[in-house]
Design a protein around this motif. Structure first.
Motif, mmCIF file in Angstrom:
data_model
loop_
_atom_site.group_PDB
_atom_site.id
_atom_site.type_symbol
_atom_site.label_atom_id
_atom_site.label_comp_id
_atom_site.label_asym_id
_atom_site.label_seq_id
_atom_site.Cartn_x
_atom_site.Cartn_y
_atom_site.Cartn_z
ATOM 1 N N VAL A 8 -41.406 -25.568 32.471
ATOM 2 C CA VAL A 8 -42.040 -26.525 31.562
ATOM 3 C C VAL A 8 -42.208 -25.885 30.189
ATOM 4 O O VAL A 8 -42.720 -24.773 30.080
ATOM 5 N N LEU A 9 -41.781 -26.612 29.161
ATOM 6 C CA LEU A 9 -41.987 -26.178 27.785
ATOM 7 C C LEU A 9 -42.902 -27.172 27.089
ATOM 8 O O LEU A 9 -42.708 -28.383 27.203
ATOM 9 N N GLY A 10 -43.869 -26.667 26.355
ATOM 10 C CA GLY A 10 -44.687 -27.511 25.505
ATOM 11 C C GLY A 10 -43.961 -27.745 24.196
ATOM 12 O O GLY A 10 -43.418 -26.807 23.606
ATOM 13 N N VAL A 11 -43.940 -28.983 23.740
ATOM 14 C CA VAL A 11 -43.229 -29.340 22.508
ATOM 15 C C VAL A 11 -44.082 -30.296 21.687
ATOM 16 O O VAL A 11 -44.950 -30.984 22.217
ATOM 17 N N SER A 12 -43.823 -30.350 20.394
ATOM 18 C CA SER A 12 -44.578 -31.259 19.532
ATOM 19 C C SER A 12 -43.902 -32.608 19.369
ATOM 20 O O SER A 12 -44.527 -33.562 18.910
ATOM 21 N N ASP A 13 -42.633 -32.707 19.750
ATOM 22 C CA ASP A 13 -41.874 -33.953 19.620
ATOM 23 C C ASP A 13 -40.937 -34.044 20.829
ATOM 24 O O ASP A 13 -39.856 -33.442 20.837
ATOM 25 N N VAL A 14 -41.347 -34.780 21.838
ATOM 26 C CA VAL A 14 -40.586 -34.841 23.095
ATOM 27 C C VAL A 14 -39.178 -35.401 22.889
ATOM 28 O O VAL A 14 -38.209 -34.802 23.356
ATOM 29 N N PRO A 15 -38.992 -36.539 22.197
ATOM 30 C CA PRO A 15 -37.619 -37.040 22.015
ATOM 31 C C PRO A 15 -36.701 -36.048 21.297
ATOM 32 O O PRO A 15 -35.546 -35.863 21.688
ATOM 33 N N ARG A 16 -37.208 -35.390 20.253
ATOM 34 C CA ARG A 16 -36.392 -34.409 19.522
ATOM 35 C C ARG A 16 -36.041 -33.230 20.428
ATOM 36 O O ARG A 16 -34.898 -32.783 20.478
ATOM 37 N N ALA A 17 -37.027 -32.711 21.153
ATOM 38 C CA ALA A 17 -36.784 -31.589 22.056
ATOM 39 C C ALA A 17 -35.807 -31.985 23.157
ATOM 40 O O ALA A 17 -34.914 -31.217 23.511
ATOM 41 N N ALA A 18 -35.969 -33.177 23.694
ATOM 42 C CA ALA A 18 -35.066 -33.644 24.752
ATOM 43 C C ALA A 18 -33.634 -33.740 24.232
ATOM 44 O O ALA A 18 -32.689 -33.341 24.925
ATOM 45 N N ALA A 19 -33.466 -34.244 23.024
ATOM 46 C CA ALA A 19 -32.119 -34.347 22.447
ATOM 47 C C ALA A 19 -31.487 -32.968 22.304
ATOM 48 O O ALA A 19 -30.311 -32.774 22.645
ATOM 49 N N PHE A 20 -32.272 -31.991 21.813
ATOM 50 C CA PHE A 20 -31.742 -30.630 21.666
ATOM 51 C C PHE A 20 -31.350 -30.043 23.015
ATOM 52 O O PHE A 20 -30.224 -29.565 23.193
ATOM 53 N N TRP A 21 -32.268 -30.041 23.986
ATOM 54 C CA TRP A 21 -32.005 -29.385 25.266
ATOM 55 C C TRP A 21 -30.956 -30.125 26.085
ATOM 56 O O TRP A 21 -30.210 -29.497 26.850
ATOM 57 N N ARG A 22 -30.850 -31.440 25.929
ATOM 58 C CA ARG A 22 -29.772 -32.180 26.612
ATOM 59 C C ARG A 22 -28.417 -31.676 26.136
ATOM 60 O O ARG A 22 -27.519 -31.422 26.939
ATOM 61 N N GLU A 23 -28.259 -31.548 24.823
ATOM 62 C CA GLU A 23 -26.995 -31.066 24.270
ATOM 63 C C GLU A 23 -26.782 -29.586 24.558
ATOM 64 O O GLU A 23 -25.675 -29.155 24.861
ATOM 65 N N ALA A 24 -27.845 -28.798 24.448
ATOM 66 C CA ALA A 24 -27.729 -27.355 24.659
ATOM 67 C C ALA A 24 -27.290 -27.029 26.080
ATOM 68 O O ALA A 24 -26.456 -26.145 26.289
ATOM 69 N N THR A 57 -50.583 -27.111 21.252
ATOM 70 C CA THR A 57 -50.761 -25.670 21.190
ATOM 71 C C THR A 57 -49.699 -25.074 20.272
ATOM 72 O O THR A 57 -48.520 -25.408 20.388
ATOM 73 N N PRO A 58 -50.094 -24.181 19.367
ATOM 74 C CA PRO A 58 -49.093 -23.574 18.481
ATOM 75 C C PRO A 58 -48.134 -22.669 19.246
ATOM 76 O O PRO A 58 -48.481 -22.100 20.280
ATOM 77 N N VAL A 59 -46.935 -22.549 18.720
ATOM 78 C CA VAL A 59 -45.919 -21.681 19.303
ATOM 79 C C VAL A 59 -46.366 -20.230 19.182
ATOM 80 O O VAL A 59 -46.927 -19.831 18.163
ATOM 81 N N LEU A 106 -33.374 -16.852 19.599
ATOM 82 C CA LEU A 106 -33.318 -18.093 18.837
ATOM 83 C C LEU A 106 -34.594 -18.878 19.112
ATOM 84 O O LEU A 106 -35.355 -18.550 20.020
ATOM 85 N N ALA A 107 -34.807 -19.928 18.332
ATOM 86 C CA ALA A 107 -35.916 -20.854 18.573
ATOM 87 C C ALA A 107 -35.365 -22.266 18.586
ATOM 88 O O ALA A 107 -34.472 -22.604 17.792
ATOM 89 N N ASP A 108 -35.880 -23.087 19.490
ATOM 90 C CA ASP A 108 -35.475 -24.490 19.527
ATOM 91 C C ASP A 108 -36.135 -25.224 18.347
ATOM 92 O O ASP A 108 -36.900 -24.622 17.597
ATOM 93 N N PRO A 109 -35.851 -26.512 18.154
ATOM 94 C CA PRO A 109 -36.431 -27.221 17.015
ATOM 95 C C PRO A 109 -37.962 -27.241 16.986
ATOM 96 O O PRO A 109 -38.556 -27.458 15.933
ATOM 97 N N ASP A 110 -38.614 -26.982 18.123
ATOM 98 C CA ASP A 110 -40.073 -26.914 18.163
ATOM 99 C C ASP A 110 -40.595 -25.502 17.965
ATOM 100 O O ASP A 110 -41.801 -25.276 17.981
ATOM 101 N N GLY A 111 -39.697 -24.536 17.825
ATOM 102 C CA GLY A 111 -40.108 -23.146 17.621
ATOM 103 C C GLY A 111 -40.210 -22.332 18.894
ATOM 104 O O GLY A 111 -40.526 -21.143 18.839
ATOM 105 N N ASN A 112 -39.958 -22.939 20.062
ATOM 106 C CA ASN A 112 -39.989 -22.196 21.322
ATOM 107 C C ASN A 112 -38.860 -21.169 21.332
ATOM 108 O O ASN A 112 -37.697 -21.521 21.133
#
Length: 122
Positions: A8-24, A57-59, A106-112
């Motif tokens: 589980v990853l905490g993110v600030s924008d679920v749709p944006r994070a989902a789009a990134f990780w789906r493609e990644a 929660t902040p990264v 690297l960091a994902d679009p949410d900074g994870n």
């Protein structure tokens, strides 16, 4: 005996994070995505699930838990890093690299933070 069902990853924008990780990762949503939660699964059907949950929660600069993505060799690692950056990942100025590292942070679009590992490295 229990098993790990999902990372589980905490993110600030679920749709944006989902789009990134789906493609990644080539993953797909297990069920309809909500604004605050989604579980992604491998399109091929087997493998670790990745759940993304809305978080305020902040990264962490030096997270205690992170993902390691494996590449077959240095050329594959470089190609994957380039692909991931084109999807929205960013290079992290990591202050804890050892000499001759086998990984790039690297960091994902949410900074994870996550690492891309050259599994053929000495």
């Amino acid at each position: 005996m229990v098993t790990i069902g999902s990372v589980v990853l905490g993110v600030s924008d679920v749709p944006r994070a989902a789009a990134f990780w789906r493609e990644a990762l080539g993953y797909v949503p297990r069920e309809e995505m909500e604004d605050d939660w989604v579980v992604l699964v491998p399109a091929e059907g087997t493998g670790v699930q990745l759940s993304l949950g809305l978080s305020e929660t902040p990264v962490q600069q030096h997270p205690r838990v992170h993902l390691d993505l494996y590449a077959a060799d240095a050329a594959d690692q470089a190609a994957e890093i380039e692909r991931l950056v084109s999807l929205g990942a960013q290079h992290v100025d990591w202050d804890r690299y050892p000499e001759d590292p086998d990984f790039v942070v690297l960091a994902d679009p949410d900074g994870n933070r996550f690492c891309v590992i050259d599994t053929s490295h000495g």
